[in-house]
Design a protein around this motif. Structure first.
Motif, PDB file in Angstrom:
ATOM      1  N   THR A   1      -1.402  54.371  60.619  1.00  0.00           N
ATOM      2  CA  THR A   1      -2.087  55.431  59.878  1.00  0.00           C
ATOM      3  C   THR A   1      -3.571  55.457  60.245  1.00  0.00           C
ATOM      4  O   THR A   1      -4.165  56.520  60.410  1.00  0.00           O
ATOM      5  CB  THR A   1      -1.888  55.217  58.358  1.00  0.00           C
ATOM      6  OG1 THR A   1      -0.492  55.303  58.074  1.00  0.00           O
ATOM      7  CG2 THR A   1      -2.632  56.271  57.551  1.00  0.00           C
TER       8      THR A   1
ATOM      9  N   ASP B   1       3.051  61.450  59.147  1.00  0.00           N
ATOM     10  CA  ASP B   1       3.020  59.995  59.056  1.00  0.00           C
ATOM     11  C   ASP B   1       4.355  59.472  58.517  1.00  0.00           C
ATOM     12  O   ASP B   1       4.893  60.034  57.564  1.00  0.00           O
ATOM     13  CB  ASP B   1       1.886  59.600  58.087  1.00  0.00           C
ATOM     14  CG  ASP B   1       1.285  58.248  58.422  1.00  0.00           C
ATOM     15  OD1 ASP B   1       1.834  57.545  59.291  1.00  0.00           O
ATOM     16  OD2 ASP B   1       0.263  57.897  57.807  1.00  0.00           O
ATOM     17  N   ASP B   2       4.859  58.425  59.128  1.00  0.00           N
ATOM     18  CA  ASP B   2       6.081  57.761  58.660  1.00  0.00           C
ATOM     19  C   ASP B   2       7.309  58.655  58.667  1.00  0.00           C
ATOM     20  O   ASP B   2       7.967  58.825  57.633  1.00  0.00           O
ATOM     21  CB  ASP B   2       5.866  57.180  57.243  1.00  0.00           C
ATOM     22  CG  ASP B   2       4.956  55.971  57.258  1.00  0.00           C
ATOM     23  OD1 ASP B   2       5.110  55.143  58.172  1.00  0.00           O
ATOM     24  OD2 ASP B   2       4.084  55.863  56.368  1.00  0.00           O
TER      25      ASP B   2
ATOM     26  N   ARG C   1      -2.774  44.801  56.661  1.00  0.00           N
ATOM     27  CA  ARG C   1      -3.082  45.275  55.316  1.00  0.00           C
ATOM     28  C   ARG C   1      -3.212  44.109  54.344  1.00  0.00           C
ATOM     29  O   ARG C   1      -4.097  44.072  53.495  1.00  0.00           O
ATOM     30  CB  ARG C   1      -2.018  46.255  54.827  1.00  0.00           C
ATOM     31  CG  ARG C   1      -2.357  46.836  53.460  1.00  0.00           C
ATOM     32  CD  ARG C   1      -1.384  47.904  53.026  1.00  0.00           C
ATOM     33  NE  ARG C   1      -1.368  49.004  53.963  1.00  0.00           N
ATOM     34  CZ  ARG C   1      -0.269  49.534  54.468  1.00  0.00           C
ATOM     35  NH1 ARG C   1       0.907  49.050  54.110  1.00  0.00           N
ATOM     36  NH2 ARG C   1      -0.338  50.526  55.311  1.00  0.00           N
TER      37      ARG C   1
HETATM   38 MG    MG Z   1       0.928  54.022  57.458  1.00  0.00          MG
END
Ligand code: MG
Ligand code: ADP
Length: 455
Positions: free
Chosen positions: A167, A223-224, A322
């Motif tokens: 992302t 996205d995704d 993350r």
């Molecule tokens: Mg993402």
């Protein structure tokens, strides 16, 4: 008209009721009115650090905006200043998202085609992306796509595991294009939102509008996309949108958590369409890159991370950037609030729960015991030379689990299994891996054992 301290106290008191004492003390109490500048139309609030500002905007912007309006009336704008420097003009209209700690001046909502999309995260730029072996190809490809005024690869599909920067890179492309080609209409949207809007357009009989929106952009970013797979009608529409845009020579950028080849429930023609452009994998960063990312993130938050702490965190949290960042955020928040400096000691203490989840060390003994128990064989058969299938297979399973759940090397594992050669262990791991893919009963055994050993 000037805003007074009384106004501010009233706002603070209401906020405290709304968010609760603990959150208020941690995040909102440090805010202060800039009484020199604040007016009833234009509220200016001082924040001690950039990190606190970003946090507050991300989590409490709506609450603050609402409260300011309740207390002052009207539609005042809200501005934050950090230690006196004026930043973030007017965040009042961006609930729940940090808008403008501006690496770029462009605001995503300015472009008319962006209605219906998601906000871009201002921190996710090319500049803030740290490269290493695992992602340098993905980064270079993303940059080429963004820089080129021609269509080089279409679609551009970036795939890889959770939290590895997909992302981030995608937003990087969007920011770059908005800044350098402001006339291009970029639409960035999550798959969930795409699906949701499609379903809503069916319900409201507005599918034409839906098609229009998506076909009127110059760059479409979704996205995704793995969330679209399996939803038949949406997949169909997605496929047509892709075709339409690509026929018009418009850029399509996609991310997914796996390659098209590995996606179930995807029609062959969509799969081949997805594969017709450039597909790039983003891998898990190695230790050096993880350290570099941590140091970079620390710097962005205005702190210096001692080298031993960076090394420790990067070593312990290996799978996902993350989570690495989450650990750093906790560390930074804590040390800022308590005014302690960051040391290895307080890091270990503060993040104990994270490391417990990660570093639950399973021993080879435990694995051998559990596996023997599960398959009703004797523990000493883990070490013995018996090769009948009823003991050989469980032994292989145990070796496989040893490789998966511990950090032991092949020779070390071989040694623990009656002094076997490391090639035997490698063979076992390969065999069980293959079995796991095709034999559901083995797959189930493994899952159960993994649960028992790590749970
Ligand atoms: Mg993402
Ligand atoms: P994904 O979409 O692959 O799940 P994200 O792009 O949301 O992952 O990244 C998760 C977090 O990790 C983000 O805060 C992002 O800024 C950070 N991150 C991931 N890779 C990098 C990198 N190479 N450099 C800087 N930050 C990174």
């Amino acid at each position: 008209m000037r805003m007074t301290r009384e106004h501010w106290s009233a706002i603070q008191a209401r906020l405290k009721e709304k968010v609760g004492d603990a959150s208020f003390e941690s995040w909102l109490a440090p805010l202060d009115l800039d009484a020199e500048r604040a007016t009833l139309q234009d509220v200016v609030v001082r924040v001690p650090t950039r990190f606190i500002r970003d946090w507050v905007i991300r989590h409490y912007n709506q609450a603050i905006t609402d409260t300011v309006r309740e207390v002052l009336g009207g539609e005042p704008t809200l501005n934050f200043t950090i230690a006196g420097t004026f930043t973030v003009p007017d965040v009042t209209h961006t609930p729940a998202a940090a808008k403008a700690p501006t690496p770029h001046a462009a605001e995503p909502t300015d472009a008319p085609s962006l209605t219906g999309g998601n906000m871009l995260n201002p921190h996710y730029t090319f500049d803030s992306f740290v490269t290493g072996k695992s992602n340098e190809f993905a980064y270079a490809a993303a940059k080429r796509i963004a820089e080129s005024d021609d269509i080089l690869y279409n679609p551009f599909l970036l795939y890889g595991g959770v939290g590895l920067g997909k992302t981030h890179l995608m937003h990087g492309i969007a920011w770059f294009i908005q800044k350098n080609y402001p006339q291009r209409r970029v639409l960035y949207i999550s798959s969930e939102k795409f699906v949701f809007q499609f379903i809503r357009s069916l319900r409201d009989k507005k599918t034409i509008d839906f098609k229009e929106t998506f076909r009127s952009v110059d760059v479409l970013m979704i996205d995704d996309i793995q969330f679209i797979a399996g939803k038949e009608a949406t997949q169909e529409e997605f496929f047509h949108t892709l075709n339409a845009l690509m026929d018009m020579r418009k850029q399509v950028v996609l991310t997914a958590d796996r390659s098209p080849h590995e996606m179930d429930n995807v029609e062959d023609r969509l799969r081949s369409r997805l594969s017709s452009g450039l597909i790039t994998e983003i891998h898990r960063p190695n230790l050096e890159t993880r350290i570099a990312i941590l140091e970079r993130k620390a710097e962005e938050r205005g702190i210096t991370l001692p080298r031993d702490v960076a090394l420790f965190l990067a070593d312990r949290i290996a799978s996902n950037v993350r989570e690495l960042e989450g650990a750093l955020n906790r560390l930074v928040a804590h040390t800022q609030l308590t005014r302690q400096s960051i040391t290895l000691d307080n890091t270990q203490d503060l993040l104990k729960d994270i490391f417990q989840a990660y570093g639950r060390q399973v021993t080879l003994d435990q694995i051998q015991m559990k596996v023997a128990e599960h398959f009703h064989i004797k523990l000493q058969d883990m070490h013995s030379n018996r090769r009948t299938k009823d003991v050989a297979r469980p032994r292989q399973v145990a070796m496989y689990l040893a490789k998966q759940l511990t950090s032991k090397s092949y020779p070390e594992i071989g040694k623990a299994f009656g002094g076997r050669d490391h090639t035997t262990v490698m063979h076992a791991v390969k065999t069980v891996d293959a079995l796991r893919a095709k034999d559901p009963s083995i797959a189930e055994d493994l899952k159960l054992l993994e649960g028992l050993l790590t749970g």
